[in-house]
Design an enzyme around this catalytic site. Sequence first.
Site, mmCIF file in Angstrom:
data_model
loop_
_atom_site.group_PDB
_atom_site.id
_atom_site.type_symbol
_atom_site.label_atom_id
_atom_site.label_comp_id
_atom_site.label_asym_id
_atom_site.label_seq_id
_atom_site.Cartn_x
_atom_site.Cartn_y
_atom_site.Cartn_z
ATOM 1 N N LYS A 93 9.978 68.394 12.943
ATOM 2 C CA LYS A 93 11.274 69.055 13.177
ATOM 3 C C LYS A 93 11.498 70.235 12.232
ATOM 4 O O LYS A 93 11.889 71.316 12.660
ATOM 5 C CB LYS A 93 12.379 68.009 12.977
ATOM 6 C CG LYS A 93 13.725 68.411 13.532
ATOM 7 C CD LYS A 93 14.800 67.337 13.267
ATOM 8 C CE LYS A 93 14.529 66.047 13.985
ATOM 9 N NZ LYS A 93 15.628 65.056 13.818
ATOM 10 N N LYS A 105 11.584 60.271 5.084
ATOM 11 C CA LYS A 105 12.714 59.443 5.498
ATOM 12 C C LYS A 105 12.824 58.292 4.533
ATOM 13 O O LYS A 105 11.832 57.875 3.920
ATOM 14 C CB LYS A 105 12.488 58.912 6.920
ATOM 15 C CG LYS A 105 13.753 58.584 7.671
ATOM 16 C CD LYS A 105 14.427 59.831 8.200
ATOM 17 C CE LYS A 105 15.661 59.529 8.983
ATOM 18 N NZ LYS A 105 16.186 60.732 9.652
ATOM 19 N N SER A 362 21.522 71.438 6.561
ATOM 20 C CA SER A 362 21.141 70.819 5.281
ATOM 21 C C SER A 362 20.330 71.827 4.443
ATOM 22 O O SER A 362 20.481 71.902 3.223
ATOM 23 C CB SER A 362 20.277 69.583 5.520
ATOM 24 O OG SER A 362 21.082 68.442 5.651
HETATM 25 P P1 NAD Z 1 27.201 57.766 14.584
HETATM 26 O O1 NAD Z 1 27.072 56.469 13.875
HETATM 27 O O2 NAD Z 1 28.225 58.750 14.155
HETATM 28 O O3 NAD Z 1 27.479 57.475 16.152
HETATM 29 C C1 NAD Z 1 26.682 56.609 16.908
HETATM 30 C C2 NAD Z 1 27.377 56.344 18.235
HETATM 31 O O4 NAD Z 1 26.530 55.517 19.017
HETATM 32 C C3 NAD Z 1 28.697 55.586 18.087
HETATM 33 O O5 NAD Z 1 29.625 56.104 19.007
HETATM 34 C C4 NAD Z 1 28.333 54.161 18.466
HETATM 35 O O6 NAD Z 1 29.426 53.440 19.025
HETATM 36 C C5 NAD Z 1 27.286 54.448 19.532
HETATM 37 N N1 NAD Z 1 26.454 53.289 19.800
HETATM 38 C C6 NAD Z 1 26.004 52.342 18.939
HETATM 39 N N2 NAD Z 1 25.345 51.392 19.609
HETATM 40 C C7 NAD Z 1 25.372 51.761 20.920
HETATM 41 C C8 NAD Z 1 24.872 51.194 22.108
HETATM 42 N N3 NAD Z 1 24.229 50.023 22.088
HETATM 43 N N4 NAD Z 1 25.056 51.872 23.253
HETATM 44 C C9 NAD Z 1 25.731 53.038 23.262
HETATM 45 N N5 NAD Z 1 26.255 53.606 22.185
HETATM 46 C C10 NAD Z 1 26.065 52.970 21.040
HETATM 47 O O7 NAD Z 1 25.745 58.391 14.595
HETATM 48 P P2 NAD Z 1 25.325 59.920 14.815
HETATM 49 O O8 NAD Z 1 25.237 60.576 13.506
HETATM 50 O O9 NAD Z 1 26.149 60.521 15.904
HETATM 51 O O10 NAD Z 1 23.820 59.717 15.321
HETATM 52 C C11 NAD Z 1 23.526 59.406 16.674
HETATM 53 C C12 NAD Z 1 22.059 59.699 16.942
HETATM 54 O O11 NAD Z 1 21.806 61.065 16.647
HETATM 55 C C13 NAD Z 1 21.075 58.882 16.085
HETATM 56 O O12 NAD Z 1 19.912 58.666 16.839
HETATM 57 C C14 NAD Z 1 20.771 59.843 14.955
HETATM 58 O O13 NAD Z 1 19.504 59.560 14.355
HETATM 59 C C15 NAD Z 1 20.756 61.160 15.712
HETATM 60 N N6 NAD Z 1 20.935 62.312 14.841
HETATM 61 C C16 NAD Z 1 22.120 62.521 14.180
HETATM 62 C C17 NAD Z 1 22.243 63.603 13.336
HETATM 63 C C18 NAD Z 1 23.527 63.902 12.617
HETATM 64 O O14 NAD Z 1 23.580 64.910 11.913
HETATM 65 N N7 NAD Z 1 24.579 63.103 12.783
HETATM 66 C C19 NAD Z 1 21.148 64.489 13.148
HETATM 67 C C20 NAD Z 1 19.962 64.259 13.847
HETATM 68 C C21 NAD Z 1 19.876 63.155 14.685
#
Ligand code: NAD
Length: 428
Positions: A93, A105, A362
């Site tokens: 990435k 990680k 970041s």
């Molecule tokens: P977060 O914890 O803010 O939100 C996660 C969401 O997923 C919540 O709404 C939760 O209710 C939902 N969820 C949990 N279990 C679930 C299920 N079984 N079915 C459907 N929804 C479900 O997390 P985030 O930061 O938004 O991250 C979400 C994804 O994005 C992850 O895979 C993370 O690795 C990826 N990601 C996030 C970032 C970031 O900057 N936040 C960056 C890169 C990748």
Amino acid sequence: MSTSTPFTRFQKTLHTVLQKIKLEDGQNTLFDDPQFVHKKDITIQSGNGSEKKFHAFRVQYNNARGPFKGGIRFHPDANEDEVKALAALMSIKTAVVNIPFGGAKGGVQVNPKHLTSKEVQEVAREYVKAFHENLGPDIDCPAPDVNTNSDIMAWMRDEYEKITRTYSPAMITGKPLSFGGSVGRDTATARGGFFILQEMVDRLALDPGDMRVAIQGFGNAGANMAQLLHQAGYIVVAVSDSQGGIYSQEGIDPIRISKYKSKTGSVTGEYCEGSVCDIERMKMDDVAKISNEELLELDCDILIPAALDNVLTKENANRVKAKYILELANGPTTPEADDVFEKMGTRVIPDVLANAGGVTVSYFEWSQGRSGEQWTDEQVDERLKRVMLDAYKAVRREARREHMTYREAAFAVGIKRMLDAMQVRGWI
Ligand code: NAD
């Protein structure tokens, strides 16, 4: 039942791409293993005086292009295999968006929901005590991930500065604004994905007003994306969280959903209390409750997995109706599902490109930490857009030239950039 693991899924894509880009003899195994795997047990004192012990990991995959970079997750299922796969994806990435980092990680096998805030702080500080020799602005710069946040980053920075007796705001990113954070970091992942989607829609001469979008996950990535798309005129037809989802053919207002989610804890909170829903009101508003599985298979144009990994598999891929999939989550699509999508002509914008906005801002935070500068919202947004669109262009060009899927092309772009750096360093 699939026996694949996050790391074997990474390797499957990696080896497909390595074969396609025809490396020199002996180079096919170059990315099979991380450079370093650090493992330690960390111990904290709990409130009642007893000790609690947790397995902790830091996997440093590749640093040919710059210091290792990648989040730290606190999760009961965090394990070496998963952390290794996520570290490998981070290396690809950071190279795809061409920022001067490698990939890493971290993880602690803990359920922070079972700890007090004081205990969470102890876990954060013990993590830094365990791994501080391998961390630092020029060595390895962590960030938040699942179940870790800006407070935890602040405690980690403080602990590192105490141990090393340095001023080191750039040793970690995702910090609070008041403690060396950057504006725009909280919405960066969604904004980065939005810039790419918007560019794709423009180039295909599609009208956002005709585009129906379903989003799985309504947290940082999903909820911010829903709002950006709604503001830009897309029709967000469905959103979901861990308790299920809500669907409306007419489109839903993500701001309203957010309001109810913060009040009730669920995106269905306007209509349902637990499993009991006000059916009459739902009918009147033309809204239906759906499961997370149903959301993935809805009749829509764009599907955005923004919650979990491994949700698009060979079992459900051929029922996915969306023509475009933008992966905000990490690893939502298995390699077998990728094959199905390729045959169906479904375009997948892969995680290593689509969700790279987070690590890009970041990088901006790290730069500001090193220079002492403070950028404005406009500066962050303009630079983020440029980085994301340059990366998208490079991937699109590679895909077209080499007849690859976008995931393969993104891996190819990343791997070639890593190889260039490894060559200069005399590693190969
Ligand atoms: P977060 O914890 O803010 O939100 C996660 C969401 O997923 C919540 O709404 C939760 O209710 C939902 N969820 C949990 N279990 C679930 C299920 N079984 N079915 C459907 N929804 C479900 O997390 P985030 O930061 O938004 O991250 C979400 C994804 O994005 C992850 O895979 C993370 O690795 C990826 N990601 C996030 C970032 C970031 O900057 N936040 C960056 C890169 C990748």
